[in-house]
Design an enzyme around this catalytic site. Structure first.
Site, PDB file in Angstrom:
ATOM      1  N   GLU A   1      -4.629  -0.838  -1.453  1.00  0.00           N
ATOM      2  CA  GLU A   1      -5.937  -0.846  -0.783  1.00  0.00           C
ATOM      3  C   GLU A   1      -6.874   0.110  -1.511  1.00  0.00           C
ATOM      4  OE1 GLU A   1      -5.951  -0.080   3.471  1.00  0.00           O
ATOM      5  OE2 GLU A   1      -8.140   0.054   3.515  1.00  0.00           O
TER       6      GLU A   1
ATOM      7  N   LYS B   1      -6.750  -4.681  -3.085  1.00  0.00           N
ATOM      8  CA  LYS B   1      -7.339  -5.383  -1.943  1.00  0.00           C
ATOM      9  C   LYS B   1      -8.370  -4.497  -1.254  1.00  0.00           C
ATOM     10  CE  LYS B   1      -3.544  -4.374   1.333  1.00  0.00           C
ATOM     11  NZ  LYS B   1      -4.275  -3.519   2.238  1.00  0.00           N
TER      12      LYS B   1
ATOM     13  N   CYS C   1      -2.206  -2.537   7.830  1.00  0.00           N
ATOM     14  CA  CYS C   1      -2.176  -3.467   6.690  1.00  0.00           C
ATOM     15  C   CYS C   1      -0.939  -4.366   6.679  1.00  0.00           C
ATOM     16  CB  CYS C   1      -2.298  -2.689   5.392  1.00  0.00           C
ATOM     17  SG  CYS C   1      -3.955  -1.998   5.203  1.00  0.00           S
TER      18      CYS C   1
ATOM     19  N   VAL D   1       3.210   0.245   4.280  1.00  0.00           N
ATOM     20  CA  VAL D   1       2.480   0.970   5.326  1.00  0.00           C
ATOM     21  C   VAL D   1       1.058   0.414   5.474  1.00  0.00           C
ATOM     22  CG1 VAL D   1       3.794   3.066   4.927  1.00  0.00           C
ATOM     23  CG2 VAL D   1       1.682   2.742   3.653  1.00  0.00           C
TER      24      VAL D   1
ATOM     25  N   ASP E   1       0.783  -1.249   0.000  1.00  0.00           N
ATOM     26  CA  ASP E   1       0.000   0.000   0.000  1.00  0.00           C
ATOM     27  C   ASP E   1       0.816   1.301   0.000  1.00  0.00           C
ATOM     28  OD1 ASP E   1      -1.930  -1.934   0.230  1.00  0.00           O
ATOM     29  OD2 ASP E   1      -2.699  -1.283   2.178  1.00  0.00           O
TER      30      ASP E   1
HETATM   31  C1  C5J Z   1      -3.084   0.542   5.569  1.00  0.00           C
HETATM   32  C2  C5J Z   1      -4.878   1.705   6.688  1.00  0.00           C
HETATM   33  N1  C5J Z   1      -2.560   0.338   4.384  1.00  0.00           N
HETATM   34  N2  C5J Z   1      -4.103   2.113   7.701  1.00  0.00           N
HETATM   35  N3  C5J Z   1      -4.353   1.028   5.626  1.00  0.00           N
HETATM   36  O1  C5J Z   1      -2.435   0.328   6.580  1.00  0.00           O
HETATM   37  O2  C5J Z   1      -6.050   1.974   6.681  1.00  0.00           O
END
Ligand code: C5J
Length: 224
Positions: free
Chosen positions: A77, A134, A167, A162, A29
């Site tokens: 995401e 995803k 995630c 991240v 992500d």
């Molecule tokens: C991820 C989130 N990628 N924090 N998404 O960690 O919503």
């Protein structure tokens, strides 16, 4: 062909792979929605600058994988335009400045195909690299990732991206339950909350690597 073993100086003990052809880099992500102002992360009230700091390190690891011809997988995401894959609970949670699907300065928040949902330019996938959209926090949820990794013969994942405790950790736990050996690259992951990053690194490698290993990018590059 002769197996080419790999050993990374990691915690809580060295991460060993019998044949490096079984290794892939999973970049989680690294999207504008999380790293730039006006995206999903910022809408939740976070200081996105913290996450931008890891971009050069992720890029160094990415370049090393590319140079060695090893597989790279990027996750993203995001939700369909009609939000049919976004549970109402995810959209309605909290009191963000903007919700998933709302129009922000980089397009609709956390919606696939919108400018803000794309990868940061420095970490754009190269031709041939797998991109896995995803809808959830975990990269194995409704993505087919497990089958894709099996087809590539991958059993060991080096993980970057991240955010560390959302995630990244969710994906690492999913992978661990599916039998993958996972190593989280310490300075190639970041959280909006420094204390959550520290706690995540400690909890994954506790109890004899109960979820997996951690190592700095320098150790990964050295081993490759
Ligand atoms: C991820 C989130 N990628 N924090 N998404 O960690 O919503």
């Amino acid at each position: 062909m002769t197996a080419r073993p790999l050993e990374i100086a990691a915690r809580p003990y060295p991460f060993r792979v019998a044949d490096r052809d079984a290794v892939a880099l999973l970049v989680i992500d690294m999207q504008r929605d999380f790293l730039e102002p006006g995206g999903f992360g910022a809408a939740l009230g976070n200081d996105v600058k913290r996450l931008q700091r890891i971009v050069p390190t992720v890029r160094r690891v990415l370049d090393a994988f590319r140079d060695h011809g090893l597989p790279v997988i990027h996750t993203k995401e995001g939700h369909r335009q009609d939000l049919s894959d976004c549970p109402p609970a995810k959209r309605s949670r909290g009191a963000p400045g903007m919700r998933i699907g709302d129009v922000g300065p980089m397009g609709r928040i956390l919606v696939l195909g919108e400018p803000g949902n794309d990868f940061v330019p420095e970490l754009a996938p190269a031709p041939g690299e797998l991109v896995v959209p995803k809808p959830g926090k975990g990269a194995f949820y409704r993505t087919g990732l497990d089958a894709r990794l099996a087809a590539l013969g991958v059993s060991h994942l080096l993980i970057a991206g991240v955010t560390t405790e959302v995630c990244v950790q969710t994906t690492m736990r999913e992978a661990n339950d599916r039998g993958y050996e996972c190593l989280l690259i310490e300075d190639a992951t970041e959280s909006y909350f420094p204390e959550f990053k520290v706690a995540t690194l400690e909890m994954v490698r506790a109890q004899g690597a109960i979820i997996g290993w951690t190592a700095p990018a320098a150790a990964v590059l050295e081993a490759l």
